[in-house]
Motif scaffolding. Structure first.
Motif, PDB file in Angstrom:
ATOM      1  N   HIS A 113       7.815  -3.330  -0.515  1.00 30.01           N
ATOM      2  CA  HIS A 113       8.195  -2.038   0.047  1.00 30.01           C
ATOM      3  C   HIS A 113       7.112  -1.010  -0.253  1.00 30.01           C
ATOM      4  O   HIS A 113       6.263  -1.236  -1.116  1.00 30.01           O
ATOM      5  N   PRO A 114       7.144   0.138   0.437  1.00 28.20           N
ATOM      6  CA  PRO A 114       6.048   1.106   0.281  1.00 28.20           C
ATOM      7  C   PRO A 114       5.718   1.464  -1.172  1.00 28.20           C
ATOM      8  O   PRO A 114       4.540   1.522  -1.536  1.00 28.20           O
ATOM      9  N   ALA A 115       6.739   1.700  -1.980  1.00 32.87           N
ATOM     10  CA  ALA A 115       6.457   2.130  -3.350  1.00 32.87           C
ATOM     11  C   ALA A 115       5.741   1.041  -4.144  1.00 32.87           C
ATOM     12  O   ALA A 115       4.909   1.326  -5.009  1.00 32.87           O
ATOM     13  N   ILE A 116       6.051  -0.200  -3.857  1.00 34.32           N
ATOM     14  CA  ILE A 116       5.380  -1.324  -4.517  1.00 34.32           C
ATOM     15  C   ILE A 116       3.947  -1.432  -3.997  1.00 34.32           C
ATOM     16  O   ILE A 116       3.003  -1.647  -4.763  1.00 34.32           O
ATOM     17  N   ARG A 117       3.786  -1.241  -2.708  1.00 36.32           N
ATOM     18  CA  ARG A 117       2.456  -1.381  -2.108  1.00 36.32           C
ATOM     19  C   ARG A 117       1.500  -0.294  -2.582  1.00 36.32           C
ATOM     20  O   ARG A 117       0.293  -0.453  -2.515  1.00 36.32           O
ATOM     21  N   ASN A 118       2.072   0.819  -3.029  1.00 32.81           N
ATOM     22  CA  ASN A 118       1.218   1.887  -3.555  1.00 32.81           C
ATOM     23  C   ASN A 118       0.640   1.552  -4.917  1.00 32.81           C
ATOM     24  O   ASN A 118      -0.292   2.236  -5.370  1.00 32.81           O
TER      25      ASN A 118
END
Lengths: 290, 161, 798
Positions: free
Chosen positions: A103-108
Motif C-alpha cells: 500500500h502507499p504508506a509501505i511503498r513510501n
C-alpha cells in the motif's frame, strides 16, 4: 508484540557500515526501509542485537543510466521507483510492479534493496529483476561484485550475499522497442502477497518471440524462472499452440508448496492462467486464442 | 551502539528532543513519550493503517518506523494536521457523511485521504478505494469514507477553477 | 398512545419539521473528535503508578503445565510481579457459563488463569506485571514453563465420537447443549413432497477484529476499597457485576468507566479471563494495571464465532410452495462456554431463525453444541443470523433451480404476508409486524433486475460469469429478559435514562446504553431534543459510567435505539411536562396551551414565543423564592423501559448481491449490493445507512475472506492481519440501502434495531450470487469463505 531490546547504529557512510559489522559481526542487522524487518520484530521472530540504519548512506541512493544499464541504488524506495522517469523509460516492468506492492504508506518506506535482500518468495521485485536479467551489485570492503539476479536468490529467504556484503544497486539492461514486459498476479485483496504471480520479459520480432523470461512468484521458495516454459515460447509465434506448450512445460518448471490459500494444484493452475494472460497482454493478437 | 538514542526532530511544527529506546517505534514514541494519542496502534505489524502518520511529507506506517531513526525528521500527526487546518474541509466532509463510526481508524484514514488530496486531485472513486486499501475500517462500509474524500476533491477542484 | 408528531400528521416532510429530529440525518456530534484524533480510548488513559500486564499464553491446544519457573522473569528490568493461576485464585472465583433456560446445558468452571492445564492455544496462563508493556513482554519471554502436551480435540465432527478426547472429564463428554425444535410432521412432508433438495453448508470460524483491541485498566484503591475499571466494553453494568462477584466485592464498590470504544461487534460484551485477571492483579497490587491485547492476542483470545456445519433439506411442491425444512446444525465452541451469555446461544439462534421469513408448515431443526480445543466462540454481530439466512436462502435458491422457478418468484410465494401479523413462525418466534413483501417490492424498485439479467446473458456469451443473489432475512432486536435474564444471567434487558435541564436551558441525558461508534449518543441527543423541544446542539450525552448513568444493559442485540432510545424519550417527555408546568405558572397560562420549540416556550396555538428555557432555568435555580412554594420543579427526570408484549422485536429485510466470478482464478468481485431493511422507525437515516453498509461489509468479509484457520493439532495459523483477511476498501462494492418502516407498537418511539441486518443477510445473498454466476458451469459452493481454491475446486479446475 513490542519489539525486543535492540541496539541502534546510524551509518552515514559505507565505512560506518563496515565498522559496525566489524564490531558486531552477525549480531548486526542492516536496516533500510524496515517494512519487513520491523514487522518481524513485532512477531519477535527475529531478535537482532543491533540494527544498523543504512538509510543515510548516500552511496546507496540514486537512479541513473550508466554504462548502458539502468543503475538503481538499493535505497530507492518503491514509491520513487514508481515515479522515476528513467525507470519508466528503461525498466517499465519495475514501474508496473510498484502499484502491486502493498500500500502507499509501505511503498513510501520500503526499498528495492531491502526487498531483494529479504527475498520473500511472494514478493514482486525479486521476480522482476530475474525476469529483466538484471545484475545485483554487491558491495563489501573488498569492492564490488555483480551477481546475475537468477543466481542471487538461493532459496527460501536466502540470497548469494555474503555476510560482508551489502546490496549497492541493481543494474538493469535497458528496455528496447522489441522487448515486452508484464507483471500479473492473483492476490486475495489489493496489496496482498500474491497467491501466484508472473513477471515476464519477452523479446518480440513481429509476431514471433525471440526470447521469453517467465518468472513466477508466490509459487516456490523464491522467484522461479520457468526455463522450460520460456524455451517453449522462444522462436515461436505466440499462438494458442505455443501458449499450450508453455503451459504444459510449466508442470516441470514449478513445484509449488501449498499454503493457507490453497493446495499446490491451485498454484500450478493459477500459474498456467497467468502465463496465458501475460502472453495475451504482451501480444494482444493471441487474446482470441485464449 | 546504544540502547538509548538522542534524537531531535520536528513534530507538528514543534522542535522535540528526546532520548529514546532503540526499540521504540514511532507510534509509541508519539503516544507515550509525547502524549499524542490521536495516532493509534491497531496491529503493530504494519497491516491495519491505524498508525498512519506523515514523515518528511509522506505517509508511513508509524509502527514500522524506529523513532531512533528520525533524528532531523519532520513528523506530522492528526493533531498537527488538524491544527494547521490543511484538512478541515476533509474532516467536515467526514462529519457530514458519517464517515466514522468507532473512529479508531479515523486519524489514519484522514491522513491517508489527505495524501490523495495532495497527490491525486483527480482521483476516481476506484482510485480512492485503491489508495485507502491499506487502511482498515471495521465499522463503516467504506462507502461514506469514499464519499467524503470524493466530495472534498470535487469541492477543491471547484474552488481551484 | 403515540403522540409524537409525525410528518404526515402535521403535513410536513421530515426535513422541514422544525421541532423534530426523529427521522432526520443529523450529523453525529461525536465525529469531529474522532477525525481530529481527540477521542479517548482506554489505552489513551494514563493513571499514576500504573503498571502494565502481559500474558504467557499456551503454545499448545491442550497441555498440562508441570512447572512454572518465574525466577528469571522477576530479574527482568521493570518487572514488578508475576501471577500464576494459583495466585489469582486466591482473590478471584471461577465462573461457569450456563443458562438455566437452555435445558441440559453444561460447561466447566473457568479460572482467569488455569490452575494446571491449558485447553486452547492462546489461553492466558501466567501474567507478568511491569512498568511498561515492553518490559512485561520481556518478563513473559523469560518465564520457563514445563509443558506436558495432551491430545487435543480439534474436529467438532468427532467431538462426541467414541475415542474423543473429553476436554473436561467431570462433564462426562464434550456435549454442551442440544436442542431440537419441531413443528408439524416433517418426515411425512418430505416423504410425500414433489421435490426435495438438500445441501451441506459450512460457515467459517471467524472473529470480530475490532480495530481497537480489547483494553482495560483496573484500579483498585485500598484507601476506599473501590475498584475503578476503565474498560473498552459494551456492557459496563454487566461488567460491574462480574468484577464484583468474581472478586468477592460489593457491586457498589466497583465502578466501570467506558469512554470511547474502538469497535465491538459483540467481541466486547463477554468476560475474558485475561481481563478478570487484570482486575484481580490490581486488587492484589493496589495500583492501576493496564492491559491492551496486541493483535496476536486478539486473534488467539477474542471470541471466535460461526464455526458451524449445517446439513439442510427443503421440500417444495411444483408451484414452489415450501412444504418443509429439516436442518441439522453442529457447532464447536472451544473448551469453555463463554461467561455469562454462554456459547450455546448461537446454535440456539440457528434453530430459532432458520426459515424465518417464510410461511410453511413443517419444520425441524437441531443444534448440537460441542467442546473442542480451539479459541472459545460466543456471540458476534448478528449471532446465528448469517448462518440461518445462508442455509435458508441457499436451500430456497436450490429449490427454485430444481423446479425451474425464478428465485424471486419462489420467495414471493412463500414470504409471510404483510397482513398476517401477529404471526408465529414454525420455529416458534413471535412476530409483531414485518414487511417482507413491501421490502421485496422496494428492493425490486432499486435493483434493475431486467437490465442485470440482460447484462448477465450478454456477459456469459463473452465468457464472463456474473450472478445475482437474493437473501431475505429476519433479525432479532430489542430483546426482553427472555434472552438471558430468565436463564439466571444478570444481564439487564431494561434500560434507563435520566434527562435534566441545567440553568442555561441546556439538557443533559445520561443513559445506560453505550456508544461503540454506532451513533448511540447522536440518536439519544436527537430523541431528547425532540422530546423536550430543544436544539440538538443543546443536548449533551453521558454514557459509559456505572456511577453516572441509570442501570442498563449497554449495547447488544440491537437494543440501543429501541430500548435506550425509548427510555430517553419517556424521560424527555417527563421533563417537558415538568417544564411546561413551571412555565404555565410563570406565564399564568394553562400548560396544555404551551409547547416548547427549539428551547423556547411558545403558545401552542399561535407559535408566539413566551419564555426561554434559559430564563426558566435562571428563575428556578437562582430565584426559586419568586415561585409558589408548592410548585414542583423537578428538572431531572428518569424513566426506564422494558419491552413487555413480545420477547423480541423482530425486524426484516432483503438483500441483493451482484457479482462477477472469474472461473479461471476463482476470484469473486462483488460489483454491487443492495439492502432493504425495516428497523421500524428510523431515527437517523445517515447513521442507519452506514450501519447497514458496515454490517454488509462484515458479512461479505466472513463470506469471502475471514477465516480462523487451524491445523490438525489445534494450532491457530491465522494470527496476523496479513493472514486473517478482512474486507478493505478496494474490494468492497457500492452498497445501496433502502427502508421500509414498520414501527413497533411496544414503544412510543417505534424503533427496532438496525445494526445486525447487514451482516445477517450479506453472506447468503453473496453465496446465491456466486452460485447464480457459476450455474452455467454446473458448479455450486456452500462452504464459507468462498475462497478461490473452493471455487476452483467446485469448477473441477483443481
Amino acid at each position: 508484540m513490542k519489539w525486543p531490546a535492540i541496539g541502534y547504529l546510524r551509518a552515514s557512510s559505507l565505512d560506518d557500515i563496515w565498522r559496525a559489522r566489524a564490531e558486531h559481526g552477525d549480531a548486526a542487522q542492516l536496516l533500510a526501509g524496515g517494512q519487513t524487518l520491523l514487522a518481524t520484530l513485532a512477531f519477535r521472530l527475529s531478535e537482532p542485537k543491533v540494527l544498523v540504519d543504512i538509510t543515510r548512506v548516500a552511496a546507496l541512493r540514486g537512479v541513473r543510466v550508466e554504462g548502458g544499464v539502468l543503475r538503481i541504488g538499493s535505497l530507492t524506495r518503491h514509491a520513487e521507483l514508481g515515479r522515476d522517469p528513467l525507470v519508466a523509460q528503461h525498466a517499465p516492468l519495475l514501474a508496473r510492479a510498484v502499484p502491486l506492492i502493498a500500500h502507499p504508506a509501505i511503498r513510501n518506506r520500503g526499498t528495492i534493496g531491502g526487498s531483494l535482500a529479504y527475498a520473500d518468495p511472494a514478493a514482486e521485485l525479486p521476480a522482476c529483476v530475474v525476469a529483466l536479467g538484471a545484475r545485483i551489485v554487491a558491495l563489501s570492503p573488498q569492492g564490488e561484485r555483480r551477481i546475475a539476479a537468477e543466481d542471487f536468490f538461493t532459496g527460501l529467504l536466502s540470497t548469494a550475499l555474503t555476510a560482508e556484503e551489502v546490496i549497492a544497486a541493481v543494474e538493469v539492461p535497458l528496455a528496447t522497442p522489441a522487448s515486452r514486459s508484464v507483471i500479473l498476479e492473483v492476490a486475495r485483496r489489493s496489496g496482498d502477497y500474491a497467491m501466484a504471480g508472473l513477471a515476464a520479459c519477452i523479446g518480440m520480432e513481429g509476431a514471433r518471440a525471440t526470447s521469453a523470461r517467465l518468472v513466477f512468484f508466490g509459487v516456490g521458495s523464491g522467484p522461479v524462472l520457468a526455463a522450460r516454459a520460456g524455451a517453449a515460447l522462444a522462436g515461436r509465434t505466440l499462438d494458442a499452440a505455443a501458449i499450450a506448450a508453455a503451459q504444459a512445460a510449466l508442470n516441470e518448471d514449478l513445484d509449488p508448496p501449498g499454503d493457507m490459500h490453497g493446495p499446490p494444484e491451485m498454484k500450478r493452475h493459477l500459474a498456467r492462467v497467468l502465463l496465458q494472460r501475460a502472453i495475451a497482454t504482451t501480444h494482444p493478437a493471441t487474446e482470441a486464442a485464449a | 551502539m546504544s540502547a538509548r538514542i538522542d534524537i531531535t526532530l520536528t513534530v507538528n511544527g514543534e522542535r522535540v528532543s528526546r532520548s529514546v529506546e532503540a526499540r521504540r517505534h514511532l507510534i509509541d514514541f508519539l503516544r507515550i513519550d509525547l502524549g499524542l494519542t490521536g495516532s493509534h496502534a491497531g496491529c503493530e505489524h504494519g497491516v491495519c493503517g491505524a498508525c498512519t502518520v506523515r514523515v518528511d511529507g509522506e505517509i508511513v506506517r508509524g509502527c514500522l518506523v524506529l523513532a531512533a531513526s528520525l533524528d532531523g525528521a519532520e513528523v506530522t500527526t492528526i493533531e498537527g494536521l488538524t491544527d494547521t487546518g490543511e484538512v478541515a474541509d476533509l474532516q467536515e466532509a467526514f462529519v457530514a457523511r458519517n464517515a466514522a463510526q468507532c473512529g479508531f481508524c479515523s486519524p489514519g484514514m484522514v491522513i491517508a485521504a489527505a495524501d490523495i488530496l495532495r497527490h491525486h486531485p483527480e482521483a476516481s472513486r476506484a482510485e480512492i478505494r485503491e489508495h485507502l486499501s491499506g487502511n482498515y475500517c471495521r465499522c463503516t462500509g467504506y462507502q461514506a469514507i469514499v464519499d467524503a474524500v470524493e466530495s472534498t476533491l470535487a469541492t477543491r477542484r471547484e474552488g481551484a477553477r | 398512545m403515540n403522540e409524537i408528531p409525525t410528518p404526515a400528521s402535521i403535513g410536513l416532510s421530515r426535513e422541514d419539521l422544525p421541532n423534530s429530529y426523529i427521522g432526520r440525518s443529523v450529523p453525529r456530534p461525536n465525529v469531529p473528535k474522532l477525525v481530529q484524533g481527540r477521542a479517548t480510548y482506554t489505552d489513551d488513559v494514563v493513571l499514576p503508578r500504573m503498571v502494565h500486564a502481559a500474558f504467557l499464553r499456551s503454545p499448545h491446544a491442550h497441555a498440562r503445565f508441570v512447572s512454572i519457573d518465574t525466577s528469571a522473569a522477576m530479574q527482568v528490568p521493570g518487572v514488578v510481579r508475576v501471577f500464576t493461576g494459583a495466585d489469582i485464585a486466591k482473590v478471584c472465583d471461577p465462573w461457569v457459563a450456563v443458562l438455566a433456560h437452555l435445558k441440559g446445558m453444561k460447561s466447566a468452571p473457568q479460572h482467569p488463569l488455569p490452575l494446571d492445564r491449558a485447553t486452547w492455544q492462546g489461553e492466558p496462563v501466567v501474567a507478568v506485571v511491569a512498568d511498561s508493556r515492553a518490559a512485561a513482554e520481556d518478563g513473559v519471554a523469560a518465564l520457563r514453563v514445563e509443558w506436558d502436551p495432551l491430545p487435543a480435540q480439534v474436529d467438532m465432527e468427532t467431538a462426541l465420537a467414541p475415542g474423543a478426547v473429553v476436554i473436561h472429564p467431570e462433564l462426562g463428554d464434550n456435549l454442551v447443549f442440544q436442542r431440537t425444535a419441531v413443528q408439524g410432521d416433517v418426515d411425512a412432508a418430505f416423504a410425500s413432497a414433489p421435490k426435495v433438495v438438500e445441501a451441506t453448508f459450512v460457515t467459517g470460524r471467524h472473529t470480530g477484529v475490532t480495530l481497537e483491541p480489547r483494553s482495560i485498566i483496573a484500579d483498585y484503591n485500598r484507601a476506599d476499597g473501590t475498584l475503578t475499571v476503565h474498560h473498552s466494553t459494551q456492557a459496563p453494568h454487566m461488567m460491574q457485576n462480574v468484577f464484583a462477584k468474581q472478586l468477592r466485592m460489593e457491586e457498589s464498590q466497583v465502578r466501570v468507566i467506558c469512554k470511547d470504544v474502538g469497535g465491538s461487534f459483540g467481541i466486547k460484551v463477554h468476560v475474558y479471563p485475561d481481563e478478570v485477571a487484570v482486575a484481580a492483579m490490581s486488587r492484589v497490587l493496589g495500583r492501576p494495571v493496564k492491559f491492551v491485547a496486541d493483535r496476536f492476542e486478539s486473534f488467539a483470545s477474542d471470541i471466535h464465532a460461526r464455526d458451524h456445519r449445517i446439513k439442510g433439506r427443503i421440500a417444495v411442491d411444483a408451484e414452489g410452495k415450501i412444504l418443509a425444512l429439516d436442518i441439522d446444525d453442529l457447532t464447536g465452541i472451544g473448551p469453555y462456554s463463554v461467561y455469562p451469555r454462554t456459547s450455546a446461544i448461537e446454535g440456539n439462534q440457528v434453530v430459532n431463525l432458520c426459515g424465518g421469513p417464510y410461511d410453511f408448515a413443517n419444520y425441524r431443526c437441531t443444534t448440537t453444541v460441542v467442546l473442542q480445543n480451539k479459541v472459545p466462540t460466543c456471540q458476534y454481530r448478528a449471532v446465528g443470523h448469517p448462518i440461518a439466512t445462508a442455509v435458508t436462502e441457499g436451500l430456497v435458491d436450490l429449490a427454485a433451480q430444481a423446479i425451474g422457478m425464478d428465485p424471486i418468484e419462489l420467495r414471493r410465494r412463500n414470504l409471510v404476508r404483510d397482513d398476517a401479523y401477529p404471526f408465529t413462525s414454525p420455529a416458534g418466534m413471535k412476530f409483531e409486524g414485518l414487511s417482507h413483501h413491501a421490502s421485496l417490492a422496494k428492493l425490486l424498485e432499486m435493483v434493475p433486475v431486467d437490465r442485470i439479467r440482460a447484462d448477465q446473458a450478454e456477459a456469459r456469451a463473452r465468457g464472463v460469469y456474473r450472478g445475482l443473489g437474493i437473501a431475505a432475512f429476519i433479525e432479532l432486536t430489542n430483546p426482553s429478559p427472555f434472552m438471558y435474564g430468565i436463564g439466571g444471567a444478570r444481564i439487564s434487558a431494561q434500560d434507563g435514562a435520566t434527562v435534566r435541564m441545567d440553568p442555561d436551558g441546556s439538557v443533559v441525558v445520561a443513559s445506560g446504553v453505550t456508544e461503540q461508534g454506532q451513533g448511540t449518543e447522536a440518536i439519544l441527543a436527537q430523541i431528547v431534543a425532540h422530546g423536550v423541544g430543544v436544539p440538538v446542539s443543546r443536548v449533551r450525552v453521558i454514557t459509559g459510567d456505572t456511577q453516572a448513568t441509570p442501570y442498563g444493559g449497554g449495547t447488544w442485540a440491537c437494543r440501543g435505539a429501541g430500548i435506550g432510545g425509548e427510555a430517553a424519550l419517556q424521560s424527555a417527555i417527563a421533563l417537558k411536562e415538568q417544564l411546561l408546568t413551571v412555565a404555565g405558572t410563570m406565564l399564568q397560562a394553562n400548560p396544555a396551551s404551551l409547547d416548547i420549540v427549539l428551547g423556547e416556550v411558545v403558545d401552542k396555538a399561535t407559535g408566539a414565543q413566551r419564555i426561554s428555557l434559559a430564563e426558566i432555568g435562571r428563575i428556578v435555580y437562582f430565584r426559586g423564592d419568586t415561585l409558589p412554594k408548592e410548585l414542583p420543579r423537578e428538572f431531572v427526570q428518569t424513566r426506564h423501559f422494558i419491552t413487555k408484549d413480545y420477547p423480541f422485536a423482530f425486524t426484516n429485510g432483503i438483500q441483493a448481491c451482484w457479482v462477477e466470478v472469474d472461473p479461471a482464478t476463482g476470484m469473486v468481485k462483488v460489483l454491487e449490493h443492495w439492502c432493504v431493511e425495516d428497523c421500524g422507525r428510523v431515527i437517523n437515516p445517515l447513521l442507519v445507512d452506514e450501519q447497514v453498509r458496515g454490517g454488509i461489509v462484515q458479512g461479505l468479509g466472513g463470506a469471502l475472506y475471514e477465516h480462523c484457520i487451524y491445523d490438525g493439532e489445534g494450532n491457530l495459523l491465522t494470527t496476523t492481519m496479513a493472514d486473517y483477511l478482512v474486507p478493505m476498501a478496494a474490494e468492497m462494492p457500492e452498497i445501496h440501502v433502502g427502508h421500509v418502516e414498520t414501527p413497533t407498537k411496544e414503544s412510543l418511539l417505534g424503533a427496532k434495531g438496525a445494526g445486525e441486518a447487514g451482516t445477517a443477510g450479506a453472506p447468503g445473498a453473496l453465496m446465491n450470487a456466486i452460485n447464480d454466476a457459476l450455474r452455467p458451469l454446473n458448479a455450486v459452493v456452500t462452504e464459507q469463505p468462498f475462497t478461490p481454491a473452493r471455487i476452483l475446486r467446485a469448477l473441477g479446475a483443481i
